[in-house]
Write an enzyme that holds these catalytic residues in place. Structure first.
Site, short mmCIF file in Angstrom:
data_model
loop_
_atom_site.label_atom_id
_atom_site.label_comp_id
_atom_site.label_asym_id
_atom_site.label_seq_id
_atom_site.Cartn_x
_atom_site.Cartn_y
_atom_site.Cartn_z
N LYS A 111 26.63 83.18 13.57
CA LYS A 111 25.13 82.55 14.18
C LYS A 111 24.35 82.38 12.70
O LYS A 111 24.46 83.20 11.92
CB LYS A 111 24.46 83.40 14.91
CG LYS A 111 23.51 82.79 15.90
CD LYS A 111 24.08 82.29 16.85
CE LYS A 111 22.91 81.62 17.93
NZ LYS A 111 23.57 81.13 19.19
N GLY A 225 15.48 72.88 32.88
CA GLY A 225 15.88 72.12 31.72
C GLY A 225 17.16 71.64 31.64
O GLY A 225 17.69 71.53 32.68
P1 NAD Z 1 15.50 73.99 28.36
O1 NAD Z 1 14.01 74.03 27.38
O2 NAD Z 1 16.14 72.66 28.59
O3 NAD Z 1 14.60 74.33 29.97
C1 NAD Z 1 14.28 75.69 29.90
C2 NAD Z 1 13.48 75.42 31.39
O4 NAD Z 1 13.00 76.74 31.88
C3 NAD Z 1 12.14 74.49 31.55
O5 NAD Z 1 12.53 73.77 32.70
C4 NAD Z 1 11.16 75.36 31.51
O6 NAD Z 1 9.92 74.85 32.20
C5 NAD Z 1 11.67 76.59 32.33
N1 NAD Z 1 10.79 77.68 31.88
C6 NAD Z 1 10.40 78.27 30.78
N2 NAD Z 1 9.56 79.46 30.85
C7 NAD Z 1 9.89 79.66 32.25
C8 NAD Z 1 9.45 80.76 33.32
N3 NAD Z 1 8.71 81.71 32.63
N4 NAD Z 1 9.94 80.68 34.48
C9 NAD Z 1 10.41 79.68 35.02
N5 NAD Z 1 10.84 78.74 34.22
C10 NAD Z 1 10.46 78.63 32.92
O7 NAD Z 1 16.21 75.06 27.83
P2 NAD Z 1 17.88 75.24 28.17
O8 NAD Z 1 18.72 74.73 27.07
O9 NAD Z 1 18.14 74.60 29.68
O10 NAD Z 1 17.97 76.88 28.26
C11 NAD Z 1 17.79 77.66 29.36
C12 NAD Z 1 18.60 79.06 29.18
O11 NAD Z 1 19.99 78.76 29.16
C13 NAD Z 1 18.08 79.78 27.75
O12 NAD Z 1 18.31 81.12 28.35
C14 NAD Z 1 19.25 79.38 27.20
O13 NAD Z 1 19.59 80.44 26.05
C15 NAD Z 1 20.52 79.31 27.84
N6 NAD Z 1 21.72 78.67 27.61
C16 NAD Z 1 21.41 77.29 27.30
C17 NAD Z 1 22.59 76.46 26.80
C18 NAD Z 1 22.46 75.14 26.79
O14 NAD Z 1 23.48 74.45 26.11
N7 NAD Z 1 21.50 74.35 26.95
C19 NAD Z 1 23.74 77.17 26.25
C20 NAD Z 1 23.87 78.62 26.76
C21 NAD Z 1 22.73 79.13 26.92
#
Ligand code: NAD
Length: 425
Positions: A111, A225
């Site tokens: 990482k 998201g």
């Molecule tokens: P993103 O920024 O695209 O979306 C996040 C979403 O969560 C948004 O809709 C935001 O409005 C919402 N949000 C933020 N705070 C909030 C709260 N307090 N209550 C409710 N909703 C809230 O992020 P993402 O890429 O979709 O990632 C989301 C999670 O998934 C994170 O924990 C990330 O580490 C994990 N993750 C994502 C990926 C990926 O490839 N996108 C891979 C592994 C893990």
């Protein structure tokens, strides 16, 4: 691309070490094995001076932690965030070792992170920073050594600059030195759907075991998201009923089910799902977690299911799209209630699995189509989910141990086995 890190970085490292300790103990391995697995193999600190647009020079600092390479080259993202610390990067690299091992990928764990608020940089400054980081790192990375990817606040454009800098320094077009690239430079568009689609496939496989199928099962998704939206979209396509979704502004509920694409269009236009007018009612994020649904998908931030609300969570199945949405105390309560939690380390591995497909594709000259990439992901996610379910039932008392224990045991035992075969243990 993903949400900002929140947890105190020292705490994160302590928690990761605790998880490792628990897995080592459950596997009946000794302190020597724990110590051999705990420390990263190498941590590189990079000082990055950047000539800013106003002519001044600003110095940034970044790290790459290479945790374990018993199974293959280190693999894991690079994040840009003002709160990044070396401890956080080490903890996340350890998590990647287990995630990659559990996913059955020929990778170790790595990482990277740079302490910077990327939103305060101009595009030129961002490019200089990204190239500077690679200048400090290039001797330690490579398609057969360490393969970075996007993470929090980094994206395909940044990966393209990094890959180009690597080429400038080595003179060799190694497309496989980095994944999450733009399509024209060897990336795969399927990466966009990978995490959410993977979450949906994991949910489908566990639903088959629990109820014989996912059709008609009700789902609530917190966070709309990248991960949450695609999880909802594909679960809907698989026949589940998405009754509630939310974002940071709040949530919506409809007992008859929501159309994920329509809701997404509204969010794109207005900034939030709460403006979707066809919903029966608005709900809070807290209410969403406590809805009487079959499946709950936390896809926003960490620590949302805690000892305060775990008792009120009615879903029988929780699929962790977000990293760390369930605290250890909450998990204990939920296990007693018989709630099944598909752990983040398995459920959100779609992104890194797609990275592997991209890396393979780069090595064979780009023969893999987007459709094939999606098929490979589906096959791997469903196989891995079934394998973990079986291991959990075979090796542990499921009324006492969460699926997470089985996941870490599986991952750690693979890494230990590889280290033994290499003569490292
Ligand atoms: P993103 O920024 O695209 O979306 C996040 C979403 O969560 C948004 O809709 C935001 O409005 C919402 N949000 C933020 N705070 C909030 C709260 N307090 N209550 C409710 N909703 C809230 O992020 P993402 O890429 O979709 O990632 C989301 C999670 O998934 C994170 O924990 C990330 O580490 C994990 N993750 C994502 C990926 C990926 O490839 N996108 C891979 C592994 C893990």
């Amino acid at each position: 691309m993903s949400r900002a890190p929140q947890k105190d970085s020292r705490l994160l490292l302590v928690e990761e070490e605790k998880i490792l300790r628990r897995a080592v103990d459950l596997l009946g391995l000794g302190d020597d094995v724990y110590e051999a697995l705990r420390l990263p193999e190498r941590v590189i600190q990079v000082k990055i001076p950047v000539r800013m647009d106003d002519g001044s020079v600003k110095v940034f600092v970044g790290w790459r932690s290479q945790h374990n390479s018993a199974l293959g080259p280190y693999k894991g993202g690079i994040r840009y965030h003002p709160g990044v610390t070396m401890e956080e990067v080490i903890a996340l690299s350890m998590m990647m070792t287990w995630k990659n091992a559990l996913a059955g990928l020929p990778y170790g764990g790595g990482k990277g992170g740079v302490r910077v608020d990327p939103h305060k940089l101009s595009p030129r400054e961002l490019e200089q920073l990204s190239r500077g980081f690679i200048r400090g790192l290039y001797k330690y990375i490579g398609p057969d050594h360490d393969i970075p990817a996007p993470d929090v606040y980094t994206n395909p454009q940044i990966m393209a600059w990094m890959m180009d800098e690597y080429y400038r320094l080595t003179g060799i077009h190694h497309f496989g030195v980095i994944t999450g690239k733009p399509k024209l430079l060897g990336g795969l568009e399927t990466r966009i759907i990978a995490t959410g689609f993977g979450v949906a496939v994991a949910a489908r496989e566990v639903a088959k075991k629990m109820w014989g199928g996912i059709e008609g099962r009700t789902v609530a998704v917190q966070g709309y998201g990248n991960a949450g939206y695609y999880a909802a979209k594909f679960l809907h396509e698989m026949g589940a009923v998405i009754v509630a979704v939310s974002d940071s502004r709040g949530g919506i509920y409809s007992s008859k089910g929501l159309d994920p694409d329509e809701v997404k269009q509204v969010k794109n236009k207005t900034g939030s799902v709460i403006y979707y007018e066809k919903a029966e009612r608005k709900i809070t994020n807290e209410e969403l977690l406590e809805l009487d649904v079959d499946i709950l998908v936390p896809a926003a931030i960490e620590d949302v299911i805690t000892q305060e609300n775990a008792d009120k969570v009615k879903a029988k199945l929780i699929v962790e799209a977000a990293n760390g949405p369930t605290t250890a105390e909450a998990e204990e309560i939920l296990v007693k209630k018989g709630t099944v939690i598909v752990p983040d380390i398995l459920a959100n591995a779609g992104g890194v699995i797609m990275s592997h497909v991209e890396w393979m594709n780069n090595r064979i000259g780009g023969l893999i189509t987007e459709e094939q990439a999606k098929d490979i992901l589906e096959e791997k996610m469903s196989h891995n989910t079934r394998a973990l379910w079986d291991y959990w039932h075979r090796e542990l008392d499921t009324s006492k141990h969460p699926m997470r224990d089985a996941a870490y045991m599986m991952a750690v035992s693979k890494v230990v086995e590889a280290m033994k075969l290499r003569g490292l243990l």
